[in-house]
Design a protein around this motif. Sequence first.
Motif, mmCIF file in Angstrom:
data_model
loop_
_atom_site.group_PDB
_atom_site.id
_atom_site.type_symbol
_atom_site.label_atom_id
_atom_site.label_comp_id
_atom_site.label_asym_id
_atom_site.label_seq_id
_atom_site.Cartn_x
_atom_site.Cartn_y
_atom_site.Cartn_z
ATOM 1 N N LEU A 123 0.833 -1.205 0.000
ATOM 2 C CA LEU A 123 0.000 0.000 0.000
ATOM 3 C C LEU A 123 0.872 1.263 0.000
ATOM 4 O O LEU A 123 1.735 1.439 0.859
ATOM 5 C CB LEU A 123 -0.911 0.000 1.229
ATOM 6 N N ASP A 124 0.616 2.108 -0.964
ATOM 7 C CA ASP A 124 1.318 3.383 -1.105
ATOM 8 C C ASP A 124 0.669 4.385 -0.150
ATOM 9 O O ASP A 124 -0.515 4.703 -0.285
ATOM 10 C CB ASP A 124 1.186 3.855 -2.556
ATOM 11 N N SER A 125 1.443 4.920 0.799
ATOM 12 C CA SER A 125 0.874 5.856 1.775
ATOM 13 C C SER A 125 0.590 7.228 1.171
ATOM 14 O O SER A 125 -0.093 8.045 1.798
ATOM 15 C CB SER A 125 1.816 6.023 2.964
ATOM 16 N N ALA A 126 1.133 7.494 -0.035
ATOM 17 C CA ALA A 126 0.981 8.810 -0.678
ATOM 18 C C ALA A 126 1.428 9.933 0.252
ATOM 19 O O ALA A 126 0.896 11.031 0.234
ATOM 20 C CB ALA A 126 -0.473 9.035 -1.127
ATOM 21 N N LEU A 197 6.457 26.810 3.254
ATOM 22 C CA LEU A 197 5.457 25.849 3.719
ATOM 23 C C LEU A 197 5.319 24.796 2.631
ATOM 24 O O LEU A 197 5.208 25.128 1.452
ATOM 25 C CB LEU A 197 4.115 26.530 3.970
ATOM 26 N N LEU A 198 5.349 23.538 3.029
ATOM 27 C CA LEU A 198 5.263 22.438 2.086
ATOM 28 C C LEU A 198 4.187 21.460 2.525
ATOM 29 O O LEU A 198 3.795 21.445 3.688
ATOM 30 C CB LEU A 198 6.617 21.721 1.966
ATOM 31 N N ARG A 199 3.736 20.637 1.593
ATOM 32 C CA ARG A 199 2.705 19.652 1.914
ATOM 33 C C ARG A 199 2.831 18.454 0.987
ATOM 34 O O ARG A 199 3.477 18.527 -0.069
ATOM 35 C CB ARG A 199 1.305 20.257 1.751
ATOM 36 N N ALA A 200 2.210 17.353 1.363
ATOM 37 C CA ALA A 200 2.047 16.224 0.463
ATOM 38 C C ALA A 200 0.894 16.553 -0.477
ATOM 39 O O ALA A 200 -0.178 16.949 -0.033
ATOM 40 C CB ALA A 200 1.741 14.958 1.252
ATOM 41 N N ASP A 201 1.118 16.405 -1.782
ATOM 42 C CA ASP A 201 0.102 16.854 -2.735
ATOM 43 C C ASP A 201 -0.925 15.767 -3.031
ATOM 44 O O ASP A 201 -0.938 14.698 -2.416
ATOM 45 C CB ASP A 201 0.753 17.418 -4.002
ATOM 46 N N GLU A 202 -1.796 16.054 -4.007
ATOM 47 C CA GLU A 202 -2.945 15.199 -4.301
ATOM 48 C C GLU A 202 -2.721 14.290 -5.495
ATOM 49 O O GLU A 202 -3.634 13.562 -5.911
ATOM 50 C CB GLU A 202 -4.171 16.087 -4.557
ATOM 51 N N SER A 203 -1.529 14.273 -6.078
ATOM 52 C CA SER A 203 -1.289 13.493 -7.289
ATOM 53 C C SER A 203 -1.272 11.992 -6.991
ATOM 54 O O SER A 203 -1.110 11.563 -5.848
ATOM 55 C CB SER A 203 0.034 13.912 -7.937
ATOM 56 N N ASP A 204 -1.429 11.188 -8.049
ATOM 57 C CA ASP A 204 -1.421 9.731 -7.881
ATOM 58 C C ASP A 204 -0.098 9.251 -7.309
ATOM 59 O O ASP A 204 -0.060 8.292 -6.530
ATOM 60 C CB ASP A 204 -1.685 9.049 -9.221
ATOM 61 N N ASN A 205 0.988 9.868 -7.721
ATOM 62 C CA ASN A 205 2.315 9.597 -7.144
ATOM 63 C C ASN A 205 2.689 10.805 -6.295
ATOM 64 O O ASN A 205 3.455 11.665 -6.720
ATOM 65 C CB ASN A 205 3.349 9.367 -8.246
ATOM 66 N N ALA A 206 2.105 10.857 -5.101
ATOM 67 C CA ALA A 206 2.158 12.075 -4.286
ATOM 68 C C ALA A 206 3.590 12.500 -3.991
ATOM 69 O O ALA A 206 4.450 11.691 -3.649
ATOM 70 C CB ALA A 206 1.396 11.864 -2.986
ATOM 71 N N LYS A 207 3.802 13.798 -4.111
ATOM 72 C CA LYS A 207 5.108 14.404 -3.862
ATOM 73 C C LYS A 207 4.966 15.486 -2.800
ATOM 74 O O LYS A 207 3.857 15.900 -2.460
ATOM 75 C CB LYS A 207 5.667 15.002 -5.147
ATOM 76 N N ILE A 208 6.108 15.952 -2.298
ATOM 77 C CA ILE A 208 6.114 17.085 -1.386
ATOM 78 C C ILE A 208 6.272 18.345 -2.228
ATOM 79 O O ILE A 208 7.234 18.479 -2.990
ATOM 80 C CB ILE A 208 7.260 16.976 -0.364
#
Length: 313
Positions: A123-126, A197-208
Amino acid sequence: MKNFAIYVDSGANIPNDIRIARDIRVIPFHYTVDGVEYPCFAEDTPYEETAKKFYNSMRAGAEAKTSLITADIFEAALQPALEEGRDVLLFTISSGISGTFAQAQTAAKNLMLQFPERKVYALDSANASFGEGLIALKAADLRDLGESAETCAEWVKENTYKLNSYFTVEDLKYLRRTGRISRTVAIAGTLLNIKPLLRADESDNAKIVSCGKVRGRKKALEAIAEIFFKRAIRPESQTVAISHGDCIEDAERLAELLRAGGVKNIIIEYHDICTGSHVGPGMLGLFFWGQDRRTPATETERVSAASPAPNKA
């Protein structure tokens, strides 16, 4: 014996006492400093000791590198649970950050060929750090209520993007080293005391990704707390997590901002070494259950996160 086994990579950041109590097993990343390789997690070494050594080496100028976990390592770690007749849930850091998830998928396929009566769910935690860890803890909650591995895996897939994470860093040079910002931007930001300020994004391969900037450390913590209270679902009844790159005072300051707003359950831990090598000492992150990240931010959230504060902290 639990009806299925839960594994995480060491990036999940779950404190050892909680991890042991919830019967969650860790497969460690490794990092290299000055040509010497070390495990990011070891059962016989307190994680605080490992993390302090790591962040101190970065402060001293060492360039740390981390390596992904290979399929062979995953297979060797998971095989005992399958031999016990248990299915497996395996959580990894986001596929947009590391190739580790792809290795986990390969391991899962190979193991299910060896154990055709068993299921292995990779399972990918994204996400990263507690973004992975809090999801694994929720899966443990469901397991302890008697749910099957399949049901838990489906729940995770449906709810992964409800796990929100927001970060800031103390020194921009580490983001510059990894190519997230240019040298010019790093120098200008340092001179002006700008904190991203950074965040985990909403893409299928989530990035910071970057989601704003403020002027000064204090304002950065306040901005993260403000975003939390706009996006969190039932903040007073959930467990939230704070990770830090050896800056416990700032972690406690952020925790106090949350407690003042009614948050009761907060986990604080040193940030995981795998992504810590990219953000450096002084990194501070907040992780919580909230609005689905795939839902666009409101105008209020965008403005509040992106507007520099007028005064230095």
